[in-house]
Design a protein around this motif. Structure first.
Motif, short mmCIF file in Angstrom:
data_model
loop_
_atom_site.label_atom_id
_atom_site.label_comp_id
_atom_site.label_asym_id
_atom_site.label_seq_id
_atom_site.Cartn_x
_atom_site.Cartn_y
_atom_site.Cartn_z
N LEU A 60 0.83 -1.21 0.00
CA LEU A 60 0.00 0.00 0.00
C LEU A 60 0.86 1.26 0.00
N VAL A 155 -10.75 4.28 0.04
CA VAL A 155 -10.80 3.80 -1.34
C VAL A 155 -11.81 4.58 -2.17
N VAL A 167 -11.54 -3.86 -10.71
CA VAL A 167 -10.60 -4.42 -9.74
C VAL A 167 -11.25 -4.51 -8.36
N ALA A 171 -11.69 -7.83 -6.22
CA ALA A 171 -11.12 -7.90 -4.88
C ALA A 171 -12.14 -8.43 -3.88
N SER A 175 -11.49 -12.00 -2.06
CA SER A 175 -11.36 -11.95 -0.61
C SER A 175 -12.37 -12.88 0.07
N VAL A 188 -6.04 -10.59 1.32
CA VAL A 188 -5.72 -9.21 0.95
C VAL A 188 -4.58 -9.18 -0.07
N THR B 45 -3.53 -0.35 -5.02
CA THR B 45 -4.05 0.39 -3.88
C THR B 45 -5.55 0.14 -3.71
N VAL B 46 -6.28 0.20 -4.81
CA VAL B 46 -7.73 -0.04 -4.77
C VAL B 46 -8.02 -1.46 -4.26
N ALA B 47 -7.30 -2.45 -4.81
CA ALA B 47 -7.57 -3.84 -4.44
C ALA B 47 -7.28 -4.09 -2.97
N LEU B 48 -6.18 -3.54 -2.47
CA LEU B 48 -5.83 -3.74 -1.06
C LEU B 48 -6.89 -3.13 -0.15
N LEU B 49 -7.30 -1.91 -0.45
CA LEU B 49 -8.27 -1.22 0.41
C LEU B 49 -9.63 -1.91 0.37
N VAL B 50 -10.06 -2.32 -0.83
CA VAL B 50 -11.36 -3.00 -0.93
C VAL B 50 -11.30 -4.34 -0.18
N SER B 51 -10.21 -5.06 -0.35
CA SER B 51 -10.08 -6.34 0.34
C SER B 51 -10.07 -6.14 1.86
N LEU B 52 -9.45 -5.08 2.32
CA LEU B 52 -9.45 -4.79 3.76
C LEU B 52 -10.86 -4.44 4.24
#
Lengths: 215, 106
Positions: A60, A155, A167, A171, A175, A188, B45-52
């Protein structure tokens, strides 16, 4: 003001996730990148491994490297000032710096924003951590729900483009599919891997440096 | 995680963060200025935040769970659509979950 309030929520949520007040303060001083800090405590709160926490946080923070490459030629620094500028290279300082018209205004904007956000972020992280420590049961206050809302707020401004929405959808699916079958933290990282694939194969769009939302 | 493991996690992540920032300042700009690198970074960045968001809201870490966090996230989404500031979004979500639990659900 926004940075201060955002810092309070980070401090409180970090303590709720299981970090000590000192560890929470160390993150804001040393890591100093809001999204990465929230990601690290998110993985810790979900019971993920240290490796997953570091990997998610670092991925990130990768956008800060791109910001560094953009602002470095504008600042033309050397020596210890360059080290200081590197630590202050975040969404806000980059956005303000690239928005200026003259080299002097770029430098003034970068340093004023970077130092201002750094001070506010650290002071309010500490306030939030101490408050979170005093609250007691986080579930009764809904603080576990606050973490998801914080990530959604981060986001939200990045979801304008069609590819970003694609995306985001992938995601969600990846997930939810992986949570029951993999160790915490892996879903993640898998979502990030999907984003890399989409980024490499999707047709080119207009180039832009996207900034916004968080330290 | 134990206190020591948490400290190592905090310090290693901090070192990695600073290393990335400094690397950005040191490498020639054109290395990172390609459209593909920029776009992939944005998407990661988008994928990480959405997954979180998903992991924090719909799971207990190891299984999919629906509780008070889900309506709280919906409240947050409405607040964001109405351009509410960050702290209001977070407080509304926490307040919604706390209220639902006080009423005995989730």
């Amino acid at each position: 003001m926004a940075t201060g309030l955002y810092g309070i929520s980070f401090g409180a949520l970090a303590v709720v996730a299981g970090l000590s007040v000192a560890q929470t303060a160390a993150l804001s001083l040393l890591l100093f990148s809001g999204g990465s800090q929230f990601a690290l405590i998110g993985v810790v709160a979900a019971g993920g491994s240290p490796v997953a926490a570091v990997a998610t946080s670092t991925l990130l923070g990768a956008r800060n490297m791109l910001y560094g490459a953009v602002v470095s030629p504008l600042l033309s620094l050397s020596g210890w000032r360059r080290l200081g500028a590197a630590q202050l290279t975040i969404d806000e300082s980059t956005a303000v710096a690239v928005g200026q018209r003259t080299p002097a205004a770029v430098r003034a904007g970068f340093w004023a924003t970077g130092i201002g956000v750094f001070v506010l972020w650290n002071v309010f992280t500490l306030v939030g951590a101490l408050a979170g420590d005093a609250l007691g049961d986080p579930r009764a206050w809904g603080l576990d729900a606050a973490a998801g809302a914080a990530f959604l707020a981060l986001v939200w401004p990045r979801l304008a483009a069609r590819t970003a929405q694609l995306v985001a959808g992938l995601a969600v699916v990846v997930s939810l599919a992986l949570v029951p079958v993999t160790p915490a933290g892996v879903p993640v990282l898998a979502a990030a891997a999907v984003a890399v694939v989409v980024g490499l194969v999707a047709p080119p769009a207009r180039p832009s440096l996207r900034t916004g939302g968080g330290a | 995680m134990t206190t020591t493991v948490l400290w190592v996690t905090v310090l290693v992540a901090s070192a990695a963060s600073f290393g990335l920032k400094l690397a950005g300042h040191l490498v020639p700009e054109h290395w990172l200025a390609t459209e593909r690198v920029q776009r992939t970074s944005t998407l990661v960045t988008v994928a990480l935040l959405v997954s979180l968001v998903v992991v924090q809201t719909f799971t207990d870490g190891s299984s999919v769970v629906v509780d008070a966090r889900v309506p709280a996230l919906a409240v947050a989404a409405v607040a964001l659509a109405l351009r509410a500031p960050f702290i209001l979004v977070v407080v509304l979500a926490a307040g919604s979950a706390a209220a639902l639990r006080a009423l005995g659900w989730g």
